[in-house]
Design an enzyme around this catalytic site. Structure first.
Site, PDB file in Angstrom:
ATOM      1  N   TRP A   1      -1.055   7.079  15.677  1.00  0.00           N
ATOM      2  CA  TRP A   1      -1.401   7.214  14.270  1.00  0.00           C
ATOM      3  C   TRP A   1      -1.218   8.648  13.785  1.00  0.00           C
ATOM      4  O   TRP A   1      -1.659   9.599  14.429  1.00  0.00           O
ATOM      5  CB  TRP A   1      -2.868   6.818  14.023  1.00  0.00           C
ATOM      6  CG  TRP A   1      -3.141   5.358  14.228  1.00  0.00           C
ATOM      7  CD1 TRP A   1      -2.280   4.408  14.687  1.00  0.00           C
ATOM      8  CD2 TRP A   1      -4.385   4.688  13.995  1.00  0.00           C
ATOM      9  NE1 TRP A   1      -2.887   3.191  14.748  1.00  0.00           N
ATOM     10  CE2 TRP A   1      -4.191   3.328  14.327  1.00  0.00           C
ATOM     11  CE3 TRP A   1      -5.637   5.087  13.520  1.00  0.00           C
ATOM     12  CZ2 TRP A   1      -5.196   2.373  14.218  1.00  0.00           C
ATOM     13  CZ3 TRP A   1      -6.647   4.146  13.418  1.00  0.00           C
ATOM     14  CH2 TRP A   1      -6.426   2.798  13.750  1.00  0.00           C
TER      15      TRP A   1
ATOM     16  N   LYS B   1       1.917   4.693  11.173  1.00  0.00           N
ATOM     17  CA  LYS B   1       1.901   4.213  12.559  1.00  0.00           C
ATOM     18  C   LYS B   1       3.272   4.429  13.170  1.00  0.00           C
ATOM     19  O   LYS B   1       4.197   3.679  12.929  1.00  0.00           O
ATOM     20  CB  LYS B   1       1.482   2.749  12.603  1.00  0.00           C
ATOM     21  CG  LYS B   1       0.040   2.590  12.128  1.00  0.00           C
ATOM     22  CD  LYS B   1      -0.500   1.186  12.285  1.00  0.00           C
ATOM     23  CE  LYS B   1      -1.969   1.175  11.864  1.00  0.00           C
ATOM     24  NZ  LYS B   1      -2.556  -0.162  11.875  1.00  0.00           N
TER      25      LYS B   1
ATOM     26  N   THR C   1     -15.937  -3.132  -6.827  1.00  0.00           N
ATOM     27  CA  THR C   1     -15.039  -2.129  -6.277  1.00  0.00           C
ATOM     28  C   THR C   1     -13.715  -2.257  -7.002  1.00  0.00           C
ATOM     29  O   THR C   1     -13.242  -3.364  -7.252  1.00  0.00           O
ATOM     30  CB  THR C   1     -14.796  -2.361  -4.784  1.00  0.00           C
ATOM     31  OG1 THR C   1     -14.192  -3.642  -4.627  1.00  0.00           O
ATOM     32  CG2 THR C   1     -16.086  -2.313  -4.022  1.00  0.00           C
TER      33      THR C   1
END
Lengths: 544, 544
Positions: B445, B440, B186
């Site tokens: 959120w 946040k 990744t």
């Protein structure tokens, strides 16, 4: 070194957990034994499966124990599959259409601890109960109001009362994916029935295979009616496959008549259904008579035995329903092949496409196939060479339960299906006969099935069977046994003249005899075993 | 007690064996690196994969060794997947678009023994070769005539010469299905790349999952063009799935331009293709400009990032191509969900169906999903509650290669995807943000992605990004960073007025700044990391 992916054993309860979570509102509809239509969702089915699991534990069932079922396709039978395997037990589906002696043998051999049964079978259970040596509890799969009165079964429990006593928070048993989840006996024509002990792994992998677009191709938008019974080869895996994709599941309970099935198909918007050819013959006659159509139905899968060409044509041309032939057996969980189109087939004229549809389809990924001669040598995939069809894969039996029948795999690990087949260059198999029914004439094989199909095409023939009879020169030669249609007077010469242009010359039967009726097995097939017994001393006119 | 089914390890070579045997004449077509169209069959591919396996053994590659590839989607890259894993090695796909330093790190960390590369990358390989500490052999994936002259790579071998020296009778290695078959790193935005070591089992189970009708739904009649590269998350598993069903496989080699892809789609009768949204934006512009259609194309799967609504509409309404959103990641092999219709969605008006199609689809059987708050508590599946999306299943990473990153699963065995999502009652997930990009604000959120999507809908905005900036009262508040279209003069008030009716009031950015351009990562995404760095000391006007 091993890969670094998660350990996530393939267990059957994951299927219903998935259905409940991702497709929780999809329905399961049953035409019940008691009469009413029962309707609930995959979420409901999961919770009740957990209640059943808890109830079985309370009855003393332990991990690895077998629990028998004598039941139709119903929501309760579905719960029993997930509930039994989910508590670590083995769901043993018993075919109620077998002879009582066979049922007794099977339940005792399996050592079932509990027997769940539909009230349709209360009389049968009462009759055999005294001979069942391992069953501790008998459970009638119904609610208190429908419990059979004076059933004559001591200690009879009520399914719904058992469930009502339990909560829905049972923790599914986490175990080795190779642990057993199901058990089904083959009704062998010789010797005692033998058990196939399915593992969780085999059932889940079979589900993945069955859900492929080129297999059953189920989707969450499907509404699936498995007419094939759950006691017969796992209902072709549909109760698992429907959960994996969140399909609507429609079940006919004890009903197999075209009227009831047709009403379910229309009322419930059934898109996919599966059954043996006799069911569909009845349905076609029903449609013809009533002038109705097939509603939303898109696909009919036909297996168990070969579908006649006219049946495939009628469904497709008159009712717009695609017919897919499938082939498999109890020892294969059961799916081996499904008749979906190949790229090359789409280029063929309609008649040639139909030829391919009359074959039994192509093997799924997960099934290794080969055809061999008697010595075990592989034969070419030329669509001509017929050989013993042998299979290998993760949902194929490795040995029968308790080792019955000994070593059943060849040196390469293949299981002999007992079928004789050809495989063509595009992978389509065609079952030409059962190995034990093939007539071995001078070292060459004659297909009894092909001769029978040719004979029943005669307008005055109601039913026909071909067996091999001893011949001093050719070892075996075909004998054709015919049941005339009422009022018909067709004779031997008529039949042989009719067959002559339709089969190879050396395949022509050496004799034709006419009888009033043919013997059948418990599952409705012609009993070649019985015929061979009846004609064991038959002298062919060519044997002089 | 275990079930009595056959032991048949799930190994990737079984996929190409099946393709060769059941669908041997189906084609694999490549627009090659060298320029010509290459065309052969699954049977050919299998034999050449065996030749490659034998060649690797001859080069000293042993079971468990890693073999790197720097390659486009080609028939040779396909052979390398099956050939490397078939001899017991690990096919390590390296993303050639990473920075050279990352590539060096990855190959050394993986300890690749051999590096196979397309001649497009000869210069790159020559540049990094001196720093590769474990690679013993460099193999140019071409024929002798196209070998790079004076490549500056010592000991350079030619792929076709290696294969020509070997027979086609290599015996695939039978091993534990948990043995590694593939490796992919990744490109994490922080720290070093981490490797995902795929097992044979994971790859085969992922293939079964991907082939379900409600996932990719491939069939043997499909012609599949994976535009998504094989070096990126296994090309979404398509090179395995195509083999499992015997689909025709069409590959674009180094070509990603709409003209070449469109020609392949038309010439080869492509029915199914998959790529990231940018590819399809280019294709839509190409179709608009040239007035062409999409031929036999039926399905476009879009993943990697969210497809704009107008793209889905254009494909479906103008070109009759169904668009399915998919979601997954390298750590998931990669498929987690696919956007196929649910039964309930078919009852909805077209606009509502499109709303669902803009979500990322529903989880496949084999993927357990949950969304949680920061403390790990599960959130309801109400389509409103957004939480950390966590997954569990047999094709999900258990730990990174060599244990990098430590323990990455929660107490229930779930892997945190780093995505924030909602799940609705029908199981559709919607990715609302990356967890690290969520703003946040006062314990609630705010999705940076939703704000960005709302902002780029303004006709004078070329590109937009939203990051959280420190706020004394609310902890974080959103800052919108905008690139104007050439000649545009849109200002902060215009933008805020435009957003006001489109997002919740408390989501409105506390400030808007205009820049000439945004920083991007190697894979073309906006680098929020870099933006947060640039604006780390930014004082919001509301923070006074």
């Amino acid at each position: 070194m091993l890969g670094e992916m998660q350990d996530w054993p393939l267990l059957t309860w994951r299927l219903i957990d998935h259905a409940a979570q991702a497709h929780g509102d999809r329905e399961i509809v049953t035409a019940t034994v008691e009469g009413a239509i029962h309707r609930y969702t995959w979420s409901d089915a999961r919770l009740r499966s957990k209640q059943l699991a808890a109830a079985l534990v309370a009855l003393g069932v332990e991990v690895g124990d077998r629990v028998g079922t004598l039941a139709w396709n119903t929501h309760r039978h579905l719960e029993s599959w997930y509930g039994i395997a989910g508590m670590g037990g083995v769901a043993h589906t018993v075919n109620p259409r077998l002879f009582a002696d066979q049922i007794v043998y099977i339940i005792n051999h399996a050592e079932d601890r509990v027997l769940l049964f539909d009230i349709s079978f209360a009389k049968l259970v009462a009759e055999i109960a005294p001979r069942l040596t391992t069953v501790r509890h008998f459970v009638a799969m119904t609610e208190p109001a429908h419990m059979p009165a004076d059933a004559g079964i001591s200690n009879l429990l009520c399914y719904e009362s058992l469930l009502a006593a339990q909560g829905t928070d049972f923790q599914w048993v986490m175990q080795d994916e190779r642990a057993p989840a199901g058990l089904c006996y083959t009704s062998g024509t010789t010797g005692n029935p033998k058990g196939v002990l399915y593992s969780h792994r085999a059932n889940v992998l079979h589900t993945f295979g069955a859900c492929m677009a080129d297999a059953l191709g189920l989707a969450s938008t499907s509404a699936v009616l498995p007419v094939v019974p759950m006691y017969h080869a796992n209902a072709w895996g549909i109760p698992y496959a429907a959960a994996a994709v969140g399909a609507k599941l429609v079940m006919g309970g004890p009903h197999f008549d075209p009227g009831t099935l047709h009403k379910l198909i229309i009322d419930e918007g059934v898109t996919f259904t599966a059954a043996v050819p006799t069911v569909w013959l009845g349905m076609l006659q029903f449609l013809e008579k009533t002038g109705q159509d097939m509603g939303a139905l898109k696909t009919v899968v036909i297996g168990g035995s070969a579908a006649p060409r006219m049946m495939i044509e009628a469904f497709q041309n008159k009712y717009g329903v695609r017919v897919a032939h499938a082939w498999g057996m109890t020892e294969m969980s059961p799916l081996g092949s499904v008749g979906t189109p190949s790229a090359h087939s789409l280029q063929l004229p309609a008649e040639k496409q139909l030829d391919l549809q009359c074959k039994q389809g192509r093997g799924l990924f997960g099934i290794d196939m080969k055809i061999t001669d008697d010595a075990g040598n592989s034969l070419p995939r030329d669509g001509e060479s017929a050989g013993h069809l042998k299979v290998r894969g993760p949902w194929i039996v490795g040995r029968y339960f308790k080792g019955d029948g000994g070593d059943i795999l060849d040196a390469e690990g293949y299981f002999d299906t007992g079928d004789v087949a050809t495989i063509d260059q595009w992978g389509y198999i065609q079952i030409t006969d059962r190995a034990k029914d093939v007539i071995k004439s001078g070292g060459e094989w004659i297909s009894s099935i092909e001769l029978e199909n040719a004979a029943v095409a005669h307008p005055e023939v109601a039913e026909a069977a071909v067996i091999g009879v001893h011949h001093p020169k050719w070892d075996e030669r075909p004998l054709l046994i015919v049941v005339r249609k009422p009022g018909a007077s067709v004779d031997k010469d008529d039949i042989l003249s009719f067959l002559a242009p339709r089969v190879a010359k050396w395949w022509l039967p050496d004799d034709v005899v006419f009888v009033e009726g043919l013997p059948h097995t418990a599952t409705g097939k012609i009993s070649k075993l019985e015929l061979r017994h009846q004609f064991r001393d038959y002298k062919l006119p060519t044997a002089a």
